[in-house]
Design a protein around this motif. Structure first.
Motif, PDB file in Angstrom:
ATOM      1  N   GLY A 117       0.683  -1.173  -0.166  1.00 30.69           N
ATOM      2  CA  GLY A 117      -0.090   0.048   0.071  1.00 30.69           C
ATOM      3  C   GLY A 117       0.808   1.139   0.145  1.00 30.69           C
ATOM      4  O   GLY A 117       0.357   2.496   0.388  1.00 30.69           O
ATOM      5  N   ARG A 118       2.059   1.113  -0.392  1.00 24.87           N
ATOM      6  CA  ARG A 118       3.022   2.269  -0.549  1.00 24.87           C
ATOM      7  C   ARG A 118       3.666   2.474  -1.774  1.00 24.87           C
ATOM      8  O   ARG A 118       4.232   1.400  -2.096  1.00 24.87           O
ATOM      9  N   ILE A 119       4.058   3.432  -2.364  1.00 24.52           N
ATOM     10  CA  ILE A 119       4.676   3.748  -3.545  1.00 24.52           C
ATOM     11  C   ILE A 119       6.133   4.189  -2.973  1.00 24.52           C
ATOM     12  O   ILE A 119       6.185   5.211  -2.422  1.00 24.52           O
ATOM     13  N   ASN A 120       7.301   3.982  -3.583  1.00 30.33           N
ATOM     14  CA  ASN A 120       8.271   4.533  -3.429  1.00 30.33           C
ATOM     15  C   ASN A 120       9.270   5.051  -4.593  1.00 30.33           C
ATOM     16  O   ASN A 120       9.737   4.328  -5.271  1.00 30.33           O
ATOM     17  N   LEU A 121       9.248   6.194  -4.732  1.00 32.61           N
ATOM     18  CA  LEU A 121       9.745   6.726  -6.136  1.00 32.61           C
ATOM     19  C   LEU A 121      11.199   7.115  -5.750  1.00 32.61           C
ATOM     20  O   LEU A 121      11.911   7.550  -6.698  1.00 32.61           O
ATOM     21  N   GLY A 122      11.526   6.603  -4.555  1.00 28.92           N
ATOM     22  CA  GLY A 122      13.102   7.083  -4.231  1.00 28.92           C
ATOM     23  C   GLY A 122      13.917   5.834  -4.924  1.00 28.92           C
ATOM     24  O   GLY A 122      15.244   5.907  -4.322  1.00 28.92           O
ATOM     25  N   LEU A 123      13.522   4.755  -5.335  1.00 29.10           N
ATOM     26  CA  LEU A 123      14.430   3.891  -5.640  1.00 29.10           C
ATOM     27  C   LEU A 123      15.442   3.957  -6.644  1.00 29.10           C
ATOM     28  O   LEU A 123      16.426   3.457  -6.786  1.00 29.10           O
ATOM     29  N   GLU A 124      15.357   5.217  -7.586  1.00 30.55           N
ATOM     30  CA  GLU A 124      16.446   5.614  -8.234  1.00 30.55           C
ATOM     31  C   GLU A 124      17.493   5.957  -7.492  1.00 30.55           C
ATOM     32  O   GLU A 124      18.614   5.730  -7.620  1.00 30.55           O
ATOM     33  N   GLY A 125      17.564   6.758  -6.447  1.00 32.23           N
ATOM     34  CA  GLY A 125      18.430   6.997  -5.600  1.00 32.23           C
ATOM     35  C   GLY A 125      18.973   5.817  -5.053  1.00 32.23           C
ATOM     36  O   GLY A 125      20.314   5.831  -4.608  1.00 32.23           O
ATOM     37  N   THR A 126      18.177   5.076  -4.367  1.00 34.15           N
ATOM     38  CA  THR A 126      18.587   3.528  -3.936  1.00 34.15           C
ATOM     39  C   THR A 126      19.278   2.714  -4.613  1.00 34.15           C
ATOM     40  O   THR A 126      20.439   2.402  -4.304  1.00 34.15           O
ATOM     41  N   LEU A 127      19.068   2.786  -5.960  1.00 34.16           N
ATOM     42  CA  LEU A 127      19.954   2.090  -7.096  1.00 34.16           C
ATOM     43  C   LEU A 127      21.086   2.567  -7.251  1.00 34.16           C
ATOM     44  O   LEU A 127      22.248   1.864  -7.126  1.00 34.16           O
ATOM     45  N   VAL A 128      21.399   4.017  -7.356  1.00 26.68           N
ATOM     46  CA  VAL A 128      22.653   4.607  -7.432  1.00 26.68           C
ATOM     47  C   VAL A 128      23.583   4.489  -6.242  1.00 26.68           C
ATOM     48  O   VAL A 128      24.643   4.222  -6.381  1.00 26.68           O
ATOM     49  N   PHE A 129      22.877   4.672  -5.107  1.00 26.13           N
ATOM     50  CA  PHE A 129      23.659   4.556  -3.957  1.00 26.13           C
ATOM     51  C   PHE A 129      24.148   3.265  -3.600  1.00 26.13           C
ATOM     52  O   PHE A 129      25.156   2.957  -3.469  1.00 26.13           O
ATOM     53  N   GLY A 130      23.353   2.293  -4.099  1.00 24.66           N
ATOM     54  CA  GLY A 130      23.864   0.743  -3.929  1.00 24.66           C
ATOM     55  C   GLY A 130      24.925   0.461  -4.784  1.00 24.66           C
ATOM     56  O   GLY A 130      25.903  -0.218  -4.510  1.00 24.66           O
ATOM     57  N   ALA A 131      24.791   1.041  -6.229  1.00 23.38           N
ATOM     58  CA  ALA A 131      25.789   0.820  -7.078  1.00 23.38           C
ATOM     59  C   ALA A 131      27.263   1.314  -6.456  1.00 23.38           C
ATOM     60  O   ALA A 131      28.272   0.685  -6.629  1.00 23.38           O
ATOM     61  N   MET A 132      27.034   2.775  -5.900  1.00 31.47           N
ATOM     62  CA  MET A 132      28.277   3.126  -5.210  1.00 31.47           C
ATOM     63  C   MET A 132      28.869   2.332  -3.990  1.00 31.47           C
ATOM     64  O   MET A 132      30.130   2.056  -3.942  1.00 31.47           O
ATOM     65  N   GLY A 184      12.010  -3.584  -0.152  1.00 24.20           N
ATOM     66  CA  GLY A 184      12.084  -3.465  -1.474  1.00 24.20           C
ATOM     67  C   GLY A 184      13.344  -2.755  -1.557  1.00 24.20           C
ATOM     68  O   GLY A 184      14.120  -2.899  -2.687  1.00 24.20           O
ATOM     69  N   GLY A 185      13.720  -1.669  -0.717  1.00 20.75           N
ATOM     70  CA  GLY A 185      15.132  -0.971  -0.843  1.00 20.75           C
ATOM     71  C   GLY A 185      16.241  -1.898  -0.935  1.00 20.75           C
ATOM     72  O   GLY A 185      17.182  -1.703  -1.728  1.00 20.75           O
ATOM     73  N   ALA A 186      16.381  -3.128  -0.307  1.00 20.57           N
ATOM     74  CA  ALA A 186      17.284  -3.844  -0.240  1.00 20.57           C
ATOM     75  C   ALA A 186      17.492  -4.509  -1.647  1.00 20.57           C
ATOM     76  O   ALA A 186      18.419  -4.769  -2.321  1.00 20.57           O
ATOM     77  N   PHE A 187      16.302  -4.991  -2.460  1.00 19.40           N
ATOM     78  CA  PHE A 187      16.275  -5.569  -3.670  1.00 19.40           C
ATOM     79  C   PHE A 187      16.612  -4.345  -4.697  1.00 19.40           C
ATOM     80  O   PHE A 187      17.497  -4.904  -5.612  1.00 19.40           O
ATOM     81  N   ALA A 188      16.604  -3.078  -4.485  1.00 19.93           N
ATOM     82  CA  ALA A 188      17.099  -2.028  -5.317  1.00 19.93           C
ATOM     83  C   ALA A 188      18.616  -1.804  -5.162  1.00 19.93           C
ATOM     84  O   ALA A 188      19.324  -1.753  -5.931  1.00 19.93           O
ATOM     85  N   GLY A 189      19.093  -1.936  -3.978  1.00 20.55           N
ATOM     86  CA  GLY A 189      20.521  -1.875  -3.682  1.00 20.55           C
ATOM     87  C   GLY A 189      21.270  -3.202  -4.422  1.00 20.55           C
ATOM     88  O   GLY A 189      22.328  -2.810  -5.036  1.00 20.55           O
ATOM     89  N   VAL A 190      20.579  -4.313  -4.361  1.00 24.61           N
ATOM     90  CA  VAL A 190      21.464  -5.371  -5.140  1.00 24.61           C
ATOM     91  C   VAL A 190      21.393  -4.928  -6.590  1.00 24.61           C
ATOM     92  O   VAL A 190      22.375  -5.218  -7.356  1.00 24.61           O
ATOM     93  N   GLY A 191      20.342  -4.430  -7.287  1.00 25.40           N
ATOM     94  CA  GLY A 191      20.288  -4.001  -8.456  1.00 25.40           C
ATOM     95  C   GLY A 191      21.308  -3.168  -8.964  1.00 25.40           C
ATOM     96  O   GLY A 191      22.038  -2.981  -9.990  1.00 25.40           O
ATOM     97  N   GLY A 192      21.743  -1.947  -7.964  1.00 27.74           N
ATOM     98  CA  GLY A 192      22.829  -1.064  -7.952  1.00 27.74           C
ATOM     99  C   GLY A 192      24.006  -1.718  -8.038  1.00 27.74           C
ATOM    100  O   GLY A 192      24.945  -1.465  -8.818  1.00 27.74           O
TER     101      GLY A 192
END
Length: 307
Positions: free
Chosen positions: A39-54, A200-208
């Motif tokens: 029930g929540r949307i997270n448009l911040g995953l672009e930032g999470t992806l980039v920070f995870g990559a770094m 969900g943020g952990a998944f995005a971090g792995v993608g990064g």
């Protein structure tokens, strides 16, 4: 490549490119599916992806272990998701506004802390050579599949089963569909949504981590190319279903690989238009699947965009 395979190289290159390009999109979309099903949307995953990559790249450089980089990227993504979830649990806080703020925070922190790691080389994540049976280098390269792609397939299958057939999956769906029903069952919607956002943020971090440690396999400030935001649109296209996210990610990955594939056989006219294919596809599929009656079919009832 043209001399060896000719135009047969195009579908082969698109297949290999789809596998490589789709992996980070797949992880981010699976993470966003979990978040939005709560029930929540997270448009911040672009930032999470980039920070995870770094974070993943920096850790791999310092430890010499790419898997340590993946772990740290996942933890960093979970922290970003946790912060996002805790803030959104407060009264009168808008999910979308917080998501945009977290996106800017994540990219800003990544650029600041990542400057010392632009030049150093990190070890790559391992791959499995599924093209071992062929003597053609292009076939071997196309079928050189990273382990995280296979992990993404496994994650999609597990999430598909978990959401349908397990108690935690049922709880997540109830919370996502009706806060009142969840409270009547004795559940704590804010806590469950925060946990889902963190996962969900952990998944995005792995993608990064995949971006910086395999493809393209380096750290720079433009590494994501908007893939985090594309993945949010992909979740809507996939109707909040993990398996659909896998197929949709492959579709988007194939669109992203179209330009390099055509270039490999000498087609260079319209170079920049080919690289715009994923973004055109993002817009096209959302328009094609939208209608006044079914625009948000399958969306969780508590999701901000349904209200």
């Amino acid at each position: 490549m043209e001399g060896d395979l000719g135009w047969w190289a195009v579908p082969l290159a698109v297949l290999g490119g789809a596998i490589r390009v789709s992996t980070p999109i797949l992880f981010v979309s699976l993470g966003e599916t979990l978040t939005e099903r709560s029930g929540r949307i997270n448009l911040g995953l672009e930032g999470t992806l980039v920070f995870g990559a770094m974070a993943g790249y920096a850790t791999a450089v310092m430890t010499g272990n790419p898997w340590a980089g993946v772990l740290v990227a996942a933890l960093a993504g979970a922290v970003f998701g946790l912060v996002h979830g805790l803030i959104c649990s407060m009264a009168k806080v808008n999910d979308i506004a917080i998501g945009i703020a977290m996106m800017l925070l994540g990219t800003g922190l990544a650029f600041y802390f990542g400057k010392p790691f632009i030049q150093p080389a990190a070890p790559d994540l391992p791959s499995i050579p599924f093209g071992w049976w062929s003597d053609v280098p292009q076939v071997q390269a196309a079928l050189n599949v990273n382990v995280l792609f296979l992990a993404g397939i496994a994650a999609a299958l597990v999430l598909h089963w978990g959401l349908r057939a397990t108690k935690p999956g049922l709880i997540l769906r109830v919370v996502g569909d009706s806060t009142d029903a969840a409270r009547a069952m004795g559940l704590r919607p804010a806590v469950i949504r925060t946990m889902a956002t963190a996962l969900g943020g952990a998944f995005a971090g792995v993608g990064g981590a995949y971006l910086s440690l395999f493809y393209p396999g380096s750290w720079n400030e433009g590494i994501s190319s908007g893939q985090g935001l594309m993945a949010v649109a992909l979740v809507i296209f996939a109707r909040w279903q993990p398996l659909n996210c896998f197929w949709a990610a492959l579709l988007f990955g194939g669109a992203g690989a179209l330009g390099p594939a055509l270039q490999s056989v000498g087609v260079t006219q319209g170079y920049y238009l080919f690289y715009a294919a994923p973004y055109v596809l993002t817009l096209g599929v959302l328009i094609a699947t939208s209608s006044p009656n079914r625009a948000l079919a399958g969306a969780p009832g508590e999701l901000s965009i349904t209200k």
